[in-house]
Design an enzyme around this catalytic site. Structure first.
Site, PDB file in Angstrom:
ATOM      1  CE  LYS A   1      -3.736  -2.576   2.107  1.00  0.00           C
ATOM      2  NZ  LYS A   1      -4.379  -3.098   3.307  1.00  0.00           N
TER       3      LYS A   1
ATOM      4  CD  GLN B   1      -3.107  -4.615   6.555  1.00  0.00           C
ATOM      5  OE1 GLN B   1      -3.027  -3.638   5.814  1.00  0.00           O
ATOM      6  NE2 GLN B   1      -3.778  -5.703   6.200  1.00  0.00           N
TER       7      GLN B   1
ATOM      8  CG  ASP C   1      -9.161  -0.017   4.901  1.00  0.00           C
ATOM      9  OD1 ASP C   1      -9.256  -0.352   3.702  1.00  0.00           O
ATOM     10  OD2 ASP C   1      -8.730  -0.793   5.786  1.00  0.00           O
TER      11      ASP C   1
END
Ligand code: NAP
Length: 279
Positions: free
Chosen positions: A54, A98, A121
């Site tokens: 990412k 994450q 996200d």
């Protein structure tokens, strides 16, 4: 007729190249550039790989990344305080925590601490609620990436039977909501579902979102169905037995090169959207 490959890698490159151009123009107008903060807690090697991918993608399109790595024994309180400081940092447009965090962390609490306007996200309860209500919000990246991929290939969804196998908060459930929003008739399957083969066989669109190698057998797939494999297991194997499924399907996503690259480009796209909203 052979199954058409839904080329996530190609579409992802197209999205990234258009974002790169947009960032160049935004930079010249505002003197600023979008910034994504990534938080990795612990040393899970797959998570490290995902975060590095990412960060690399961010930099490849001219976006700034701020990488925060915290030790395995980080407490929930410590993580919340890192999120608070990123929430308060005006130079940060998006925050990615994450998944999965170490078990001792209250991950839901941590996700929900991210400000909705920085939730690029799409992991907060508020974002999921808005998505479920059909309101504009940031979407979880993997299911939104799948929707963009199907849109690129003009796959009709309205009135189709869609079966999503898996009901996680980041993948299966939001996938079902996005399909429902496009007027598909959606069935969600999980570990307690009876007659999985029959349900899969009823699907015009099948999404594998389980995390078990080739759990969904190729012979269960109806002829002409659209096969989307979001699973990613060791050895580049998805959740669907693609060698057989692709002989029956009309379209299918490869593993790798299907859903995975779309997840990253959607993350970048939503970070740019957040940056633009703050200008
Ligand atoms: P997860 O949180 O572990 O959820 C797995 C889901 O599968 C659960 O809802 C579970 O049901 C269901 N399940 C387990 N065994 C089943 C069975 N035998 N029959 C039917 N359903 C079953 O996983 P996740 O985070 O959603 O991830 C799923 C997969 O997608 C993984 O391979 C992951 O690596 C991949 N993924 C890929 C990307 C990408 O960017 N490509 C992003 C996210 C995830 P219960 O709810 O009943 O336990």
């Amino acid at each position: 007729m052979s199954s058409i490959i839904l080329d996530g890698k190609k579409l992802s490159e197209k999205i990234k190249s258009s974002l790169k151009e947009e960032i160049t123009s935004l930079k010249s107008k505002s003197g600023k550039q979008p910034t994504l903060a990534t938080i990795l807690v612990g040393s899970n090697s797959s998570s490290q790989t995902y975060v590095n991918m990412k960060v690399k993608s961010c930099e490849s399109i001219g976006m700034t990344s701020k990488k925060i790595e915290l030790p395995e024994n980080t407490t929930t309180e410590e993580l919340l305080s890192v999120i608070d400081s990123l929430n308060n940092d005006k130079s940060v447009n998006g925050i990615l925590l994450q998944h999965p965090s170490p078990k001792a962390i209250d991950e839901r609490l941590a996700f929900d601490r991210i400000l909705p306007e920085k939730d690029v996200d799409g992991v907060t309860t508020l974002s999921f609620g808005k998505l479920s209500m059909g309101e504009k919000t940031f979407y979880p990246c993997t299911p939104y990436g799948i929707m963009l991929l199907m849109e690129e290939y003009n796959i009709p969804l309205s009135g189709k039977n869609a079966v999503v196998v898996g009901r996680s908060a980041i993948l299966g459930k939001p996938m079902a909501m996005l399909l429902l929003d496009k007027n598909a008739t959606v069935t969600i399957c999980h570990s307690q579902t009876k007659n999985l083969p029959d349900l899969v066989h009823s699907a015009d669109i099948i999404v594998g979102a389980v995390g078990k190698p080739e759990l969904i057998k190729g012979e269960w797939i109806k002829k002409g169905a659209v096969v989307i494999d979001a699973g990613y297991n060791a050895g580049n194997v998805g959740d669907i037995e693609l060698s057989v499924a692709s002989l029956r399907s009309s379209y299918h996503t490869p593993v790798p090169g299907g859903v995975g690259p779309m997840t990253i480009s959607v993350l970048l796209k939503q970070t740019v959207d957040s940056f633009k909203a703050g200008l």
